[in-house]
Design a protein around this motif. Structure first.
Motif, mmCIF file in Angstrom:
data_model
loop_
_atom_site.group_PDB
_atom_site.id
_atom_site.type_symbol
_atom_site.label_atom_id
_atom_site.label_comp_id
_atom_site.label_asym_id
_atom_site.label_seq_id
_atom_site.Cartn_x
_atom_site.Cartn_y
_atom_site.Cartn_z
ATOM 1 N N GLU A 113 0.833 -1.209 0.000
ATOM 2 C CA GLU A 113 0.000 0.000 0.000
ATOM 3 C C GLU A 113 0.867 1.258 0.000
ATOM 4 O OE1 GLU A 113 -2.467 -0.299 3.412
ATOM 5 O OE2 GLU A 113 -3.477 -2.136 2.735
ATOM 6 N N GLY A 114 1.931 1.249 0.803
ATOM 7 C CA GLY A 114 2.801 2.412 0.869
ATOM 8 C C GLY A 114 3.515 2.681 -0.441
ATOM 9 N N ALA A 115 3.995 1.622 -1.081
ATOM 10 C CA ALA A 115 4.670 1.785 -2.363
ATOM 11 C C ALA A 115 3.704 2.297 -3.431
ATOM 12 C CB ALA A 115 5.291 0.458 -2.801
ATOM 13 N N GLU A 116 2.474 1.788 -3.410
ATOM 14 C CA GLU A 116 1.463 2.258 -4.362
ATOM 15 C C GLU A 116 1.179 3.744 -4.146
ATOM 16 O OE1 GLU A 116 -1.084 0.367 -6.568
ATOM 17 O OE2 GLU A 116 0.829 -0.668 -6.858
ATOM 18 N N ALA A 117 1.055 4.153 -2.893
ATOM 19 C CA ALA A 117 0.773 5.557 -2.588
ATOM 20 C C ALA A 117 1.938 6.456 -2.985
ATOM 21 C CB ALA A 117 0.465 5.719 -1.100
ATOM 22 N N ARG A 118 3.152 5.958 -2.808
ATOM 23 C CA ARG A 118 4.332 6.748 -3.187
ATOM 24 C C ARG A 118 4.399 6.907 -4.696
ATOM 25 N NH1 ARG A 118 8.019 3.522 -1.341
ATOM 26 N NH2 ARG A 118 8.549 2.635 -3.378
ATOM 27 N N GLY A 119 4.262 5.815 -5.421
ATOM 28 C CA GLY A 119 4.169 5.862 -6.865
ATOM 29 C C GLY A 119 5.435 6.218 -7.598
ATOM 30 N N GLY A 120 6.569 6.183 -6.960
ATOM 31 C CA GLY A 120 7.824 6.536 -7.625
ATOM 32 C C GLY A 120 9.001 6.163 -6.763
ATOM 33 N N PRO A 121 10.190 6.656 -7.094
ATOM 34 C CA PRO A 121 11.389 6.272 -6.355
ATOM 35 C C PRO A 121 11.495 6.880 -4.966
ATOM 36 C CG PRO A 121 11.936 7.869 -8.042
ATOM 37 C CD PRO A 121 10.509 7.495 -8.274
ATOM 38 N N LEU A 122 10.800 7.986 -4.716
ATOM 39 C CA LEU A 122 10.778 8.591 -3.387
ATOM 40 C C LEU A 122 9.539 9.469 -3.280
ATOM 41 C CD1 LEU A 122 13.367 11.491 -2.916
ATOM 42 C CD2 LEU A 122 12.451 10.815 -5.121
ATOM 43 N N PRO A 123 9.155 9.860 -2.063
ATOM 44 C CA PRO A 123 7.922 10.626 -1.905
ATOM 45 C C PRO A 123 8.049 12.031 -2.472
ATOM 46 C CG PRO A 123 9.081 10.483 0.178
ATOM 47 C CD PRO A 123 9.809 9.579 -0.771
ATOM 48 N N ALA A 124 6.975 12.529 -3.039
ATOM 49 C CA ALA A 124 6.945 13.900 -3.546
ATOM 50 C C ALA A 124 6.670 14.878 -2.410
ATOM 51 C CB ALA A 124 5.871 14.029 -4.629
ATOM 52 N N GLY A 125 7.063 16.115 -2.629
ATOM 53 C CA GLY A 125 6.723 17.173 -1.678
ATOM 54 C C GLY A 125 7.874 17.701 -0.859
ATOM 55 N N GLY A 126 8.999 17.013 -0.833
ATOM 56 C CA GLY A 126 10.151 17.499 -0.085
ATOM 57 C C GLY A 126 10.056 17.228 1.396
ATOM 58 N N PRO A 127 11.063 17.665 2.173
ATOM 59 C CA PRO A 127 11.153 17.328 3.598
ATOM 60 C C PRO A 127 9.937 17.742 4.420
ATOM 61 C CG PRO A 127 13.240 18.216 2.824
ATOM 62 C CD PRO A 127 12.266 18.394 1.707
ATOM 63 N N GLU A 128 9.397 18.929 4.184
ATOM 64 C CA GLU A 128 8.284 19.394 5.021
ATOM 65 C C GLU A 128 7.041 18.545 4.820
ATOM 66 O OE1 GLU A 128 7.533 23.535 4.577
ATOM 67 O OE2 GLU A 128 9.549 24.137 5.229
ATOM 68 N N GLU A 129 6.733 18.207 3.561
ATOM 69 C CA GLU A 129 5.539 17.412 3.291
ATOM 70 C C GLU A 129 5.696 15.989 3.824
ATOM 71 O OE1 GLU A 129 1.853 16.110 2.090
ATOM 72 O OE2 GLU A 129 2.644 18.135 2.441
ATOM 73 N N VAL A 130 6.870 15.399 3.655
ATOM 74 C CA VAL A 130 7.100 14.056 4.176
ATOM 75 C C VAL A 130 6.988 14.054 5.693
ATOM 76 C CG1 VAL A 130 8.793 12.200 4.429
ATOM 77 C CG2 VAL A 130 8.525 13.342 2.221
ATOM 78 N N ALA A 131 7.603 15.048 6.342
ATOM 79 C CA ALA A 131 7.528 15.130 7.803
ATOM 80 C C ALA A 131 6.083 15.267 8.277
ATOM 81 C CB ALA A 131 8.367 16.310 8.296
ATOM 82 N N ARG A 132 5.277 16.049 7.560
ATOM 83 C CA ARG A 132 3.874 16.225 7.957
ATOM 84 C C ARG A 132 3.128 14.901 7.900
ATOM 85 N NH1 ARG A 132 -0.772 16.097 5.924
ATOM 86 N NH2 ARG A 132 0.002 15.803 3.792
ATOM 87 N N ARG A 133 3.342 14.131 6.813
ATOM 88 C CA ARG A 133 2.642 12.860 6.680
ATOM 89 C C ARG A 133 3.066 11.872 7.773
ATOM 90 N NH1 ARG A 133 3.158 13.755 0.779
ATOM 91 N NH2 ARG A 133 5.050 12.470 0.732
ATOM 92 N N VAL A 134 4.333 11.883 8.126
ATOM 93 C CA VAL A 134 4.795 10.994 9.193
ATOM 94 C C VAL A 134 4.180 11.408 10.526
ATOM 95 C CG1 VAL A 134 6.808 10.219 10.502
ATOM 96 C CG2 VAL A 134 6.923 10.360 8.010
ATOM 97 N N ARG A 135 4.150 12.710 10.815
ATOM 98 C CA ARG A 135 3.550 13.175 12.074
ATOM 99 C C ARG A 135 2.083 12.796 12.149
ATOM 100 N NH1 ARG A 135 6.753 17.885 11.030
ATOM 101 N NH2 ARG A 135 4.920 18.927 10.154
ATOM 102 N N ASP A 136 1.384 12.931 11.032
ATOM 103 C CA ASP A 136 -0.036 12.575 11.016
ATOM 104 C C ASP A 136 -0.230 11.084 11.272
ATOM 105 O OD1 ASP A 136 -0.655 15.183 10.493
ATOM 106 O OD2 ASP A 136 -1.061 14.890 8.348
ATOM 107 N N ALA A 137 0.652 10.263 10.718
ATOM 108 C CA ALA A 137 0.520 8.817 10.905
ATOM 109 C C ALA A 137 0.838 8.402 12.339
ATOM 110 C CB ALA A 137 1.430 8.079 9.928
ATOM 111 N N VAL A 138 1.842 9.027 12.944
ATOM 112 C CA VAL A 138 2.271 8.635 14.284
ATOM 113 C C VAL A 138 1.305 9.134 15.346
ATOM 114 C CG1 VAL A 138 4.078 8.900 16.019
ATOM 115 C CG2 VAL A 138 4.693 8.499 13.630
#
Length: 451
Positions: free
Chosen positions: A29-54
């Motif tokens: 599921e995570g790989a499908e959502a990522r859809g590429g070699p790394l997550p889009a959006g840069g450090p701030e967007e990735v950090a936000r998604r991790v905070r929301d998940a945790v």
């Protein structure tokens, strides 16, 4: 809440099975959502998604959904080394069989600081490390966390063998070598010029003539920037003539040992006193899988240490193996299991084929670049690293292209500065890469370069 099940013991596998299904589904599921070699959006967007998940890191009451949620979040926010456009670093996609073996190591949880915590694992480590040591012409090998720890151990053993030592390394050496000299309180290293990206033997000869005292020369097999190999036979001859000790950092290029086609590039490796190997690079192992091979097993006496609760004299005299002298670490997981499983599953021919494949991919990519009118190739690859740049781009353009591709989640490319110019770096470690993937990577760079 009932007591959580354990991963080991007779009921361990039954407890793990449903959890493995959860993990595998979440990875997908995570790989499908990522859809590429790394997550889009840069450090701030990735950090936000991790905070929301945790959410709350330590809630009053836990949730059984946490495993799925956090594994999915980590997979969605990962840089996937198995994606053909993830090619920045010496960060390999691990083999499935090695990952499966690593799961078993985690479930059994041996600790290689005393025999009674790891009876079978300690024997397996002894068998496999000696076999790998023989590949480099050495007598013994220690398991490490990677190239940095191996290089630190090499300097430590040299210092103890000679009552002090001065490090001499090329300007192309890995940063962990001068850092190890600092950590061990050694004098500032002597840095030998590497004008063509490899250590200059004439400059090394001059340095060995001018610098007094016990010396340790560190050569490199597979530089981090360009994957280049120092002239090992000439360096070994100079060390022998001066009586200097020789360490070879083959963290990247050591995997060429498995290839009949490329093994000749390592001529002279067997003349080193110590050699760094890193099988989580050109060995397709999960991190960590480092080794240090040692030609003279007596050098390891410097690591001997006594702790009565781990290696009491009477236990050792009674035949229980003493493991404390096998590392500077105390608690150590059995990283040797995944290595052993890989060696036995693929054999020399299978591993050599993987090495040949990634080296061939690098050569193919270099051909594409050389034939393209809008790109410049640094040089033909020696291992599997290719440096290139858009012909009309400035250094700032190149840095911006790389960051834009990262931010968009489209491609992961490295960077290197050689000959006073900035280059994009593709380190090809995925044997499943196809020619179309390489063409797509070049097209992406071209499309993001200012005209």
């Amino acid at each position: 809440m009932s007591t959580p099940p354990l991963a080991s013991g007779p009921q361990g596998p039954d407890a793990l099975r449903p959890l493995l299904d959860t993990v595998l589904d979440a990875l997908h599921e995570g790989a499908e959502a990522r859809g590429g070699p790394l997550p889009a959006g840069g450090p701030e967007e990735v950090a936000r998604r991790v905070r929301d998940a945790v959410g709350d890191v330590l809630p009053e009451r836990g949730s059984e959904e946490t495993l799925r949620i956090l594994v999915r979040a980590l997979a969605e926010g990962a840089a996937d080394p198995a994606h053909p456009l993830c090619a920045a670093h010496l960060h390999c996609p691990p083999l499935a069989v090695a990952v499966a073996a690593d799961l078993a190591a985690s479930a059994l949880n041996p600790s290689l600081d005393s025999w009674d915590q790891a009876p079978a694992a300690s024997e397996l480590e002894a068998l496999v490390t000696r076999a790998l040591a023989r590949e480099t012409g050495a007598a013994e090998a220690l398991v490490t966390t990677g190239g940095t720890e191996s290089n630190q151990l090499a300097l430590l053993l040299a210092r103890e063998a000679h009552g002090g030592v001065r490090l001499v390394h090329g300007a192309n050496a890995h940063h962990s070598l001068p850092r190890a000299a600092w950590l061990l309180g050694l004098p500032d290293p002597v840095v030998v010029p590497a004008p063509a990206g490899t250590m200059d033997p004439a400059a090394l000869c001059e340095a060995l003539t001018e610098v007094h005292g016990p010396l340790l020369v560190a050569a490199t097999v597979g530089t981090t920037d360009a994957g280049l190999i120092d002239p090992l036979p000439e360096i070994a001859d100079l060390c022998a003539g001066r009586g200097a000790r020789l360490h070879i950092d083959a963290a990247y290029g050591g995997g060429l040992l498995f290839s009949d086609r490329h093994r000749g590039k390592l001529d002279g490796l067997d003349r080193a006193d110590t050699v760094t190997l890193d099988l989580h690079k050109l060995g397709w192992q999960p991190v960590a899988a480092g080794l240090l091979t040692v030609r003279d097993g007596h050098d390891l006496a410097a690591l001997a240490h006594h702790a009565d609760y781990l290696n009491a004299d009477d236990d050792t005299e009674a035949g229980l193996p003493d493991l404390l002298g096998r590392s500077l670490r105390t608690t150590r997981r059995p990283d040797i299991l995944k290595i052993a499983v890989t060696l036995r599953t693929l054999g020399r021919a299978g591993l050599g084929e993987l090495v040949d494949q990634v080296c061939a991919h690098a050569a193919e990519f270099a051909e594409l670049i050389a034939a393209h009118p809008r790109f410049e190739l640094y040089d033909r690859p020696v291992i599997s690293t290719v440096l290139f740049r858009p012909a009309e781009a400035t250094d700032d353009d190149i840095a911006a292209v790389r960051r834009t591709l990262l931010h968009e989640g489209r491609a992961v490319l490295g960077r290197a500065t050689l000959d006073g110019r900035r280059w994009l770096k593709a380190t090809l470690l995925n044997p499943h890469t196809r020619p179309g993937d390489l063409a797509e990577l070049l097209k992406l760079v071209e499309g993001h370069t200012p005209r």
